[in-house]
Design an enzyme around this catalytic site. Structure first.
Site, PDB file in Angstrom:
ATOM      1  N   THR A  27       3.630  -7.357  -4.836  1.00  0.00           N
ATOM      2  CA  THR A  27       4.905  -7.992  -4.845  1.00  0.00           C
ATOM      3  C   THR A  27       5.755  -8.152  -3.106  1.00  0.00           C
ATOM      4  O   THR A  27       4.728  -7.699  -2.504  1.00  0.00           O
ATOM      5  CB  THR A  27       5.775  -6.591  -5.434  1.00  0.00           C
ATOM      6  OG1 THR A  27       5.018  -5.214  -4.270  1.00  0.00           O
ATOM      7  CG2 THR A  27       5.707  -6.347  -6.646  1.00  0.00           C
ATOM      8  N   ASP A  32      -5.612   2.954  -5.395  1.00  0.00           N
ATOM      9  CA  ASP A  32      -5.150   3.429  -4.916  1.00  0.00           C
ATOM     10  C   ASP A  32      -5.933   2.676  -3.631  1.00  0.00           C
ATOM     11  O   ASP A  32      -7.257   2.579  -3.154  1.00  0.00           O
ATOM     12  CB  ASP A  32      -5.214   4.365  -4.207  1.00  0.00           C
ATOM     13  CG  ASP A  32      -4.791   5.604  -3.733  1.00  0.00           C
ATOM     14  OD1 ASP A  32      -4.070   4.885  -2.840  1.00  0.00           O
ATOM     15  OD2 ASP A  32      -4.781   6.957  -3.386  1.00  0.00           O
ATOM     16  N   ALA A  33      -5.374   1.851  -2.076  1.00  0.00           N
ATOM     17  CA  ALA A  33      -5.933   1.465  -1.514  1.00  0.00           C
ATOM     18  C   ALA A  33      -6.186   2.378  -0.199  1.00  0.00           C
ATOM     19  O   ALA A  33      -6.811   2.464  -0.177  1.00  0.00           O
ATOM     20  CB  ALA A  33      -4.609   0.272  -0.693  1.00  0.00           C
ATOM     21  N   LEU A  62       0.672  -2.735   2.898  1.00  0.00           N
ATOM     22  CA  LEU A  62       1.055  -1.000   2.156  1.00  0.00           C
ATOM     23  C   LEU A  62       2.484  -1.036   2.394  1.00  0.00           C
ATOM     24  O   LEU A  62       3.497   0.076   3.680  1.00  0.00           O
ATOM     25  CB  LEU A  62       0.039  -0.569   1.861  1.00  0.00           C
ATOM     26  CG  LEU A  62      -0.314   0.541   0.710  1.00  0.00           C
ATOM     27  CD1 LEU A  62      -1.093  -0.367  -0.120  1.00  0.00           C
ATOM     28  CD2 LEU A  62      -2.048   0.999   1.218  1.00  0.00           C
ATOM     29  N   TYR A  67      16.614   4.516  10.116  1.00  0.00           N
ATOM     30  CA  TYR A  67      15.194   3.301  10.114  1.00  0.00           C
ATOM     31  C   TYR A  67      14.634   3.739  11.454  1.00  0.00           C
ATOM     32  O   TYR A  67      13.084   3.997  11.531  1.00  0.00           O
ATOM     33  CB  TYR A  67      15.294   1.724   9.674  1.00  0.00           C
ATOM     34  CG  TYR A  67      14.216   1.574   9.388  1.00  0.00           C
ATOM     35  CD1 TYR A  67      14.007   1.323   8.070  1.00  0.00           C
ATOM     36  CD2 TYR A  67      13.291   0.970  10.540  1.00  0.00           C
ATOM     37  CE1 TYR A  67      12.875   0.677   7.652  1.00  0.00           C
ATOM     38  CE2 TYR A  67      12.111   0.376   9.404  1.00  0.00           C
ATOM     39  CZ  TYR A  67      11.680   0.606   8.911  1.00  0.00           C
ATOM     40  OH  TYR A  67      10.620  -0.205   7.470  1.00  0.00           O
ATOM     41  N   THR A  90      13.277  -6.073  -1.302  1.00  0.00           N
ATOM     42  CA  THR A  90      11.919  -5.766  -2.136  1.00  0.00           C
ATOM     43  C   THR A  90      12.662  -4.522  -2.789  1.00  0.00           C
ATOM     44  O   THR A  90      13.380  -3.039  -2.861  1.00  0.00           O
ATOM     45  CB  THR A  90      10.753  -5.859  -1.069  1.00  0.00           C
ATOM     46  OG1 THR A  90      10.581  -4.401  -0.289  1.00  0.00           O
ATOM     47  CG2 THR A  90      10.974  -6.516  -0.363  1.00  0.00           C
TER      48      THR A  90
HETATM   49  P1  NAD Z   1       6.695  -4.178  -1.698  1.00  0.00           P
HETATM   50  O1  NAD Z   1       6.952  -2.807  -2.550  1.00  0.00           O
HETATM   51  O2  NAD Z   1       7.433  -5.230  -2.632  1.00  0.00           O
HETATM   52  O3  NAD Z   1       5.306  -3.834  -1.945  1.00  0.00           O
HETATM   53  C1  NAD Z   1       4.384  -2.849  -1.860  1.00  0.00           C
HETATM   54  C2  NAD Z   1       2.922  -3.387  -2.284  1.00  0.00           C
HETATM   55  O4  NAD Z   1       2.027  -2.053  -2.116  1.00  0.00           O
HETATM   56  C3  NAD Z   1       2.805  -3.990  -3.358  1.00  0.00           C
HETATM   57  O5  NAD Z   1       1.809  -4.839  -3.605  1.00  0.00           O
HETATM   58  C4  NAD Z   1       2.155  -2.429  -4.026  1.00  0.00           C
HETATM   59  O6  NAD Z   1       1.511  -2.796  -5.362  1.00  0.00           O
HETATM   60  C5  NAD Z   1       1.373  -2.558  -2.601  1.00  0.00           C
HETATM   61  N1  NAD Z   1       0.989  -0.299  -3.056  1.00  0.00           N
HETATM   62  C6  NAD Z   1       1.651   0.373  -3.394  1.00  0.00           C
HETATM   63  N2  NAD Z   1       1.064   1.742  -2.872  1.00  0.00           N
HETATM   64  C7  NAD Z   1      -0.265   1.092  -2.724  1.00  0.00           C
HETATM   65  C8  NAD Z   1      -1.349   1.611  -3.288  1.00  0.00           C
HETATM   66  N3  NAD Z   1      -1.543   3.082  -3.075  1.00  0.00           N
HETATM   67  N4  NAD Z   1      -2.715   1.074  -2.749  1.00  0.00           N
HETATM   68  C9  NAD Z   1      -2.765  -0.079  -3.298  1.00  0.00           C
HETATM   69  N5  NAD Z   1      -1.465  -0.994  -3.172  1.00  0.00           N
HETATM   70  C10 NAD Z   1      -0.818  -0.116  -2.941  1.00  0.00           C
HETATM   71  O7  NAD Z   1       6.891  -3.750  -0.331  1.00  0.00           O
HETATM   72  P2  NAD Z   1       7.393  -4.316   0.710  1.00  0.00           P
HETATM   73  O8  NAD Z   1       8.750  -3.916   1.478  1.00  0.00           O
HETATM   74  O9  NAD Z   1       6.962  -6.018   0.657  1.00  0.00           O
HETATM   75  O10 NAD Z   1       6.726  -3.865   2.335  1.00  0.00           O
HETATM   76  C11 NAD Z   1       5.551  -4.477   2.841  1.00  0.00           C
HETATM   77  C12 NAD Z   1       5.690  -3.656   4.141  1.00  0.00           C
HETATM   78  O11 NAD Z   1       6.381  -4.632   5.032  1.00  0.00           O
HETATM   79  C13 NAD Z   1       5.446  -2.873   3.965  1.00  0.00           C
HETATM   80  O12 NAD Z   1       4.335  -2.399   5.749  1.00  0.00           O
HETATM   81  C14 NAD Z   1       7.269  -2.486   4.966  1.00  0.00           C
HETATM   82  O13 NAD Z   1       8.098  -1.784   5.869  1.00  0.00           O
HETATM   83  C15 NAD Z   1       7.276  -4.324   5.998  1.00  0.00           C
HETATM   84  N6  NAD Z   1       8.860  -5.174   6.093  1.00  0.00           N
HETATM   85  C16 NAD Z   1       9.443  -4.337   4.699  1.00  0.00           C
HETATM   86  C17 NAD Z   1      10.888  -5.221   4.831  1.00  0.00           C
HETATM   87  C18 NAD Z   1      11.795  -5.190   3.914  1.00  0.00           C
HETATM   88  O14 NAD Z   1      12.926  -5.733   4.268  1.00  0.00           O
HETATM   89  N7  NAD Z   1      11.744  -5.203   2.339  1.00  0.00           N
HETATM   90  C19 NAD Z   1      11.214  -5.975   6.106  1.00  0.00           C
HETATM   91  C20 NAD Z   1       9.441  -5.922   7.570  1.00  0.00           C
HETATM   92  C21 NAD Z   1       9.086  -5.564   7.178  1.00  0.00           C
END
Ligand code: NAD
Length: 391
Positions: A50, A110-111, A138, A233, A269
């Protein structure tokens, strides 16, 4: 089964398989319409199902023609429960990859665990030999350590209580949110979950087995945001974890590993909608960026990353050495207007200054709802296979 969205607070407990497929399809079409690198860098994406991880995997597969292995934590359908959106996204990803002759396999588990690291290493060794790129995307609420200790991350401030305007997602009205400071143990736990330790563990585990190619690179994602969200944040518990992530990149660089942190834009997200205050900020940001023709979602951001030197050449970095995909979000004119709208907000003018409908549209899209080309009244099969997992 006829699948309808069931939203509770900031989560939707159902997902639509055809809508998730449409989401993946549209992201692939976007990548196909953009410049492509086509260097076939063998890519491992941790958190591939995702958000930013899924878009990264799509850029790797369709922008770089890369074979990809993805790791995620998702649940298949069972009984009258739909699968998670990430499960359906991954099923669609593998289906489209197969159609286009692109290698794609997924490991669901679990990664953080040694078992999943070992299983991934085995698959890399068998199928790809080595990898050229590891994407660490992650976003998890907890981490279980090998000795059974469980760390749970929290979204709190670090030293002082913080009270701010916020969006009541149940009623779409303004509300006030007070966030209490975390205990030192909670700060530590958040760093253990969302900091750089596990990223480094992955790189180390694969390096020791000789699975990283000579030109190997790795990237992890971070966020900074504007001062109005600093208490929750950047200066909050999650910000401490992100500082640790950045310090880990610096440590890895010293050890000869090419490691980048990319600071990405705020997007809706599953993870970001859970952060207090941030959904209101994002709704205003969407309004301002759409008005200026600057709006981007995860796929536009990742396409910029893939075409901006991550794959070929060197990516441009700021003075501490981070890639700044949040450059448009942080533009002074954008932030100036966000602040102005934020100050003017009342319940009466909420939709004038905040893109509440746009926020919800993206939220529904995350779970496969609200897509034009999907018939939501039709009976659909909730059980979908991820071919590489189901075999
Ligand atoms: P998301 O919730 O869409 O995706 C999380 C992913 O991690 C998924 O694929 C899920 O299956 C996986 N995951 C969760 N726990 C797991 C585990 N124990 N083992 C294996 N896989 C696992 O999140 P996102 O918003 O896309 O965030 C991804 C990264 O991007 C994070 O580091 C977040 O801080 C960063 N980020 C997000 C934003 C935002 O606005 N969403 C902005 C900047 C940076």
């Amino acid at each position: 089964m006829i699948i309808k969205p069931r939203v509770k607070n900031f989560i939707c407990t159902t997902a639509h398989p055809d809508g998730c497929r449409q989401n993946v399809y549209e992201q692939i079409q976007y990548v196909k319409s953009q410049p492509q690198t086509k260097t076939k860098k063998r890519t491992l994406v941790i958190g591939c199902s995702t958000g930013y991880g899924l878009s990264s995997r799509i850029c790797a597969a369709w922008g770089d023609d890369a074979p990809t292995i993805g790791v995620c934590f998702e649940r298949p359908a069972s009984g009258n429960r739909t699968a998670t959106a990430g499960w359906y996204n991954t099923a669609a990803f593998e289906e489209f990859a197969k159609e286009d002759g692109i290698y794609a396999k997924t490991i669901c588990g679990d990664a953080y665990s040694k078992e999943i690291k070992d299983e991934t290493a085995k698959l890399i060794s068998q199928d790809l030999g080595q990898i050229d790129l590891l994407v660490y995307s992650l976003a998890a609420p907890r981490r279980q350590m090998p000795d059974g200790t469980v760390y749970t991350s929290v979204l709190k401030t670090v030293d002082e209580t913080f009270t701010s305007k916020s969006l009541d997602l149940g009623k779409n009205i303004l509300t006030e949110k007070t966030v209490e400071p975390a205990t030192p143990e909670e700060v530590e736990a958040t760093v253990r979950v969302m900091g750089g330790e596990d990223w480094k563990d992955w790189v180390k585990a694969l390096k020791e087995k000789g699975l990283l190619s000579e030109n190997f690179r790795t990237v992890a994602y971070s966020y900074i945001g504007p001062e109005m969200t600093y208490p929750i944040y950047n200066d909050g518990t999650i910000g401490q974890a992100k500082k640790d992530l950045y310090n880990t990149a610096v440590e890895m660089e010293k050890e000869g590993v090419s490691a980048y942190v990319s600071v990405n834009k705020a997007v809706v997200t599953q993870s970001s909608s859970a952060i207090p205050v941030v959904p209101l900020y994002m709704s205003i940001l969407y309004k301002v960026m759409k008005e200026k023709g600057l709006h981007e979602d995860t796929i536009q951001q990742m396409s910029r990353l893939w075409n901006g030197g991550l794959i070929e050449g060197e990516p441009k970095t700021d003075i501490p050495g981070r890639i700044r995909l949040d450059d448009w979000e942080m533009r002074p004119d954008v932030q100036g207007e966000v602040q102005e709208y934020w100050d003017k907000l009342t319940d009466e003018n909420l939709k004038e200054y905040a893109d509440i409908d746009g926020y919800w549209e993206e939220f529904y899209h995350l779970f496969g709802f609200s897509f034009d080309h999907v018939d939501y009244e039709a009976d659909t099969e909730a059980e979908r296979e991820i071919p590489s997992i189901s075999k």
